[in-house]
Design a protein around this motif. Structure first.
Motif, PDB file in Angstrom:
ATOM      1  N   LEU A  11       0.852  -1.181   0.000  1.00 29.69           N
ATOM      2  CA  LEU A  11       0.000   0.000   0.000  1.00 29.69           C
ATOM      3  C   LEU A  11       0.893   1.239   0.000  1.00 29.69           C
ATOM      4  N   VAL A  12       0.585   2.168  -0.907  1.00 29.19           N
ATOM      5  CA  VAL A  12       1.380   3.387  -1.023  1.00 29.19           C
ATOM      6  C   VAL A  12       0.452   4.537  -1.350  1.00 29.19           C
ATOM      7  N   GLN A  13       0.826   5.729  -0.939  1.00 29.69           N
ATOM      8  CA  GLN A  13       0.029   6.907  -1.263  1.00 29.69           C
ATOM      9  C   GLN A  13       0.304   7.362  -2.697  1.00 29.69           C
ATOM     10  N   ALA A  14      -0.652   8.038  -3.264  1.00 29.28           N
ATOM     11  CA  ALA A  14      -0.476   8.597  -4.606  1.00 29.28           C
ATOM     12  C   ALA A  14       0.777   9.477  -4.635  1.00 29.28           C
ATOM     13  N   GLY A  15       1.546   9.326  -5.712  1.00 34.20           N
ATOM     14  CA  GLY A  15       2.801  10.044  -5.840  1.00 34.20           C
ATOM     15  C   GLY A  15       4.000   9.285  -5.322  1.00 34.20           C
ATOM     16  N   GLY A  16       3.736   8.193  -4.618  1.00 29.77           N
ATOM     17  CA  GLY A  16       4.817   7.407  -4.046  1.00 29.77           C
ATOM     18  C   GLY A  16       5.420   6.422  -5.036  1.00 29.77           C
ATOM     19  N   SER A  17       6.313   5.588  -4.509  1.00 27.82           N
ATOM     20  CA  SER A  17       7.048   4.638  -5.340  1.00 27.82           C
ATOM     21  C   SER A  17       7.044   3.249  -4.708  1.00 27.82           C
ATOM     22  N   LEU A  18       7.156   2.257  -5.561  1.00 27.87           N
ATOM     23  CA  LEU A  18       7.360   0.865  -5.152  1.00 27.87           C
ATOM     24  C   LEU A  18       8.271   0.212  -6.171  1.00 27.87           C
ATOM     25  N   ARG A  19       9.000  -0.798  -5.714  1.00 29.15           N
ATOM     26  CA  ARG A  19       9.781  -1.618  -6.639  1.00 29.15           C
ATOM     27  C   ARG A  19       9.348  -3.069  -6.495  1.00 29.15           C
ATOM     28  N   LEU A  20       8.853  -3.619  -7.579  1.00 30.09           N
ATOM     29  CA  LEU A  20       8.482  -5.026  -7.604  1.00 30.09           C
ATOM     30  C   LEU A  20       9.663  -5.867  -8.082  1.00 30.09           C
ATOM     31  N   SER A  21       9.756  -7.038  -7.524  1.00 25.09           N
ATOM     32  CA  SER A  21      10.783  -7.994  -7.939  1.00 25.09           C
ATOM     33  C   SER A  21      10.112  -9.285  -8.367  1.00 25.09           C
ATOM     34  N   CYS A  22      10.758  -9.985  -9.268  1.00 28.49           N
ATOM     35  CA  CYS A  22      10.271 -11.280  -9.731  1.00 28.49           C
ATOM     36  C   CYS A  22      11.472 -12.210  -9.821  1.00 28.49           C
ATOM     37  N   ALA A  23      11.498 -13.177  -8.929  1.00 27.70           N
ATOM     38  CA  ALA A  23      12.600 -14.135  -8.891  1.00 27.70           C
ATOM     39  C   ALA A  23      12.224 -15.375  -9.680  1.00 27.70           C
ATOM     40  N   GLU A  89      -5.203   4.819 -10.047  1.00 25.71           N
ATOM     41  CA  GLU A  89      -5.570   3.922 -11.141  1.00 25.71           C
ATOM     42  C   GLU A  89      -4.511   2.863 -11.433  1.00 25.71           C
ATOM     43  N   ASP A  90      -3.352   2.940 -10.790  1.00 22.71           N
ATOM     44  CA  ASP A  90      -2.348   1.878 -10.900  1.00 22.71           C
ATOM     45  C   ASP A  90      -2.653   0.712  -9.953  1.00 22.71           C
ATOM     46  N   THR A  91      -3.653   0.853  -9.124  1.00 26.44           N
ATOM     47  CA  THR A  91      -4.036  -0.216  -8.207  1.00 26.44           C
ATOM     48  C   THR A  91      -4.446  -1.458  -8.980  1.00 26.44           C
ATOM     49  N   ALA A  92      -3.778  -2.572  -8.686  1.00 26.17           N
ATOM     50  CA  ALA A  92      -4.020  -3.821  -9.414  1.00 26.17           C
ATOM     51  C   ALA A  92      -3.157  -4.920  -8.807  1.00 26.17           C
ATOM     52  N   VAL A  93      -3.431  -6.133  -9.235  1.00 32.44           N
ATOM     53  CA  VAL A  93      -2.499  -7.231  -8.991  1.00 32.44           C
ATOM     54  C   VAL A  93      -1.508  -7.233 -10.151  1.00 32.44           C
ATOM     55  N   TYR A  94      -0.233  -7.217  -9.811  1.00 29.71           N
ATOM     56  CA  TYR A  94       0.822  -7.176 -10.823  1.00 29.71           C
ATOM     57  C   TYR A  94       1.438  -8.565 -10.966  1.00 29.71           C
ATOM     58  N   GLY A 113       1.375 -13.317  -8.715  1.00 30.45           N
ATOM     59  CA  GLY A 113       0.913 -11.944  -8.597  1.00 30.45           C
ATOM     60  C   GLY A 113       1.210 -11.323  -7.247  1.00 30.45           C
ATOM     61  N   THR A 114       1.311 -10.002  -7.243  1.00 29.35           N
ATOM     62  CA  THR A 114       1.497  -9.245  -6.011  1.00 29.35           C
ATOM     63  C   THR A 114       0.597  -8.017  -6.064  1.00 29.35           C
ATOM     64  N   GLN A 115      -0.083  -7.737  -4.961  1.00 27.84           N
ATOM     65  CA  GLN A 115      -1.058  -6.661  -4.923  1.00 27.84           C
ATOM     66  C   GLN A 115      -0.369  -5.314  -4.734  1.00 27.84           C
ATOM     67  N   VAL A 116      -0.752  -4.358  -5.557  1.00 27.22           N
ATOM     68  CA  VAL A 116      -0.324  -2.964  -5.395  1.00 27.22           C
ATOM     69  C   VAL A 116      -1.574  -2.117  -5.205  1.00 27.22           C
ATOM     70  N   THR A 117      -1.612  -1.373  -4.120  1.00 28.29           N
ATOM     71  CA  THR A 117      -2.748  -0.507  -3.829  1.00 28.29           C
ATOM     72  C   THR A 117      -2.240   0.915  -3.628  1.00 28.29           C
ATOM     73  N   VAL A 118      -2.791   1.829  -4.408  1.00 22.78           N
ATOM     74  CA  VAL A 118      -2.392   3.230  -4.330  1.00 22.78           C
ATOM     75  C   VAL A 118      -3.566   4.038  -3.789  1.00 22.78           C
ATOM     76  N   SER A 119      -3.369   4.653  -2.662  1.00 27.46           N
ATOM     77  CA  SER A 119      -4.441   5.437  -2.041  1.00 27.46           C
ATOM     78  C   SER A 119      -4.343   6.900  -2.474  1.00 27.46           C
TER      79      SER A 119
END
Length: 120
Positions: A11-23, A89-94, A113-119
């Motif tokens: 969960l991240v606020q709008a304007g924030g950042s996340l880094r997804l990894s896929c091993a 609107e980027d909220t989704a399962v990635y 999949g990994t859930q990304v939620t942008v508030s």
């Protein structure tokens, strides 16, 4: 066959950042182009970004250009998605996927999949 495990969502606020990894497991990781897709509630899964086997070429959906960056580390069997300036609107399962090819952006193998939620 390739097994894929995503991580880094949250969960991240709008304007924030996340880094997804896929091993990836298996010795054939660097023979596959890799991609990220996402699926929002009530919507179909959509393509986000892809990267060539050698990491030298990338391709992005228009709605993430300039905000997201895909990269890979072949010795670590890992692909990343750096997501900046996140929007609600980027909220989704990635999902991470090993692609049929760099030019055929269709997944052959998928992660869970990994859930990304942008508030807002």
């Amino acid at each position: 066959q390739v097994q894929l495990v995503e991580s880094g969502g949250g969960l991240v606020q709008a304007g924030g950042s996340l880094r997804l990894s896929c091993a990836a497991s298996g010795r054939t990781f660097n023979s596959y182009a890799m991609g990220w897709f996402r699926q929002a509630p009530g919507k179909e899964r959509e393509f986000v970004a892809s990267i060539h086997q050698n990491g030298g070429s990338t391709y992005y959906a228009d709605f993430v250009k300039g905000r997201f960056t895909i990269s890979r580390d072949n010795p670590k069997n890992t692909v990343y998605l750096q997501m900046n300036s996140l929007k609600p609107e980027d909220t989704a399962v990635y999902y991470c996927a090993a692609l049929e090819s760099y030019w055929i952006r269709r997944g052959r193998y998928w992660g869970q999949g990994t859930q990304v939620t942008v508030s807002s």
